[in-house]
Design a protein around this motif. Sequence first.
Motif, short mmCIF file in Angstrom:
data_model
loop_
_atom_site.label_atom_id
_atom_site.label_comp_id
_atom_site.label_asym_id
_atom_site.label_seq_id
_atom_site.Cartn_x
_atom_site.Cartn_y
_atom_site.Cartn_z
N ILE A 76 0.86 -1.18 0.00
CA ILE A 76 0.00 0.00 0.00
C ILE A 76 0.89 1.23 0.00
O ILE A 76 1.80 1.34 0.82
CB ILE A 76 -0.93 0.01 1.22
N HIS A 86 -3.57 8.54 6.52
CA HIS A 86 -4.35 7.53 5.80
C HIS A 86 -4.39 6.24 6.60
O HIS A 86 -3.45 5.92 7.33
CB HIS A 86 -3.73 7.25 4.42
N VAL A 88 -5.95 2.05 6.04
CA VAL A 88 -6.61 1.06 5.20
C VAL A 88 -7.09 -0.06 6.11
O VAL A 88 -6.30 -0.71 6.79
CB VAL A 88 -5.66 0.52 4.11
N PHE A 121 -11.73 -3.65 1.17
CA PHE A 121 -10.85 -2.65 1.75
C PHE A 121 -11.62 -1.35 1.96
O PHE A 121 -12.37 -0.92 1.09
CB PHE A 121 -9.65 -2.39 0.85
N PHE A 123 -10.79 2.58 2.66
CA PHE A 123 -9.72 3.57 2.62
C PHE A 123 -10.21 4.82 3.33
O PHE A 123 -11.25 5.37 2.96
CB PHE A 123 -9.34 3.89 1.18
N LEU A 165 -2.84 4.81 -2.99
CA LEU A 165 -3.94 5.62 -2.48
C LEU A 165 -4.07 6.98 -3.17
O LEU A 165 -4.99 7.72 -2.89
CB LEU A 165 -3.78 5.82 -0.98
#
Length: 183
Positions: A76, A86, A88, A121, A123, A165
């Motif tokens: 990632i 961020h 995940v 997933f 995000f 991302l």
Amino acid sequence: MGLTDRDYMHERHRSAASVNGWSKSRIVWWTIGICAALYLAVKYLVVPAGGLPFPPHGQVMWYVSAPDATGAPLTIKAPARGDQLHAVRINEAGTGRLVGLVPLRVGETVSVSVPLGTYEFVFASGRSWHGPEKLFGFTGKKTKTAEPLNFYRTGSQTMGHTIDLTQRVDGNLPTRPLAPFEK
């Protein structure tokens, strides 16, 4: 019963069914609406000052037994620019059970091994961390993969994924916004 008696009874009935022109059902619905608005405001808008400390670099939180080297690779990459954090969240497809959480700062790349299986997933990005459940709270942005991703082994080859991302128009990983009640 005369006309004056009839008018008196109608007026008496109206005053019993309403308070200052408001019917009882209208009062009940307004009360429920105000209580719901207060509940949502407290739940989503009242944010602890400063949030919680963001997990250190490379600290992946596993909610299942940590995968060994026989798992599939997952890489990632966080965007190289910006001021947001961020995270995940890895959920088991079908059940929605939380498997792992990967926190990332701007410009970081994390490579982990995940157990073989199919995962959805989530995000999330934001400035104020509120923990693994709330992620970045009401002010953060959350999206979810439109379709689950498969991690599997074919013969001697293990199939994993790399997720960047950085948002792109017409990227190859379709996502959708996450509703406030979804996890």
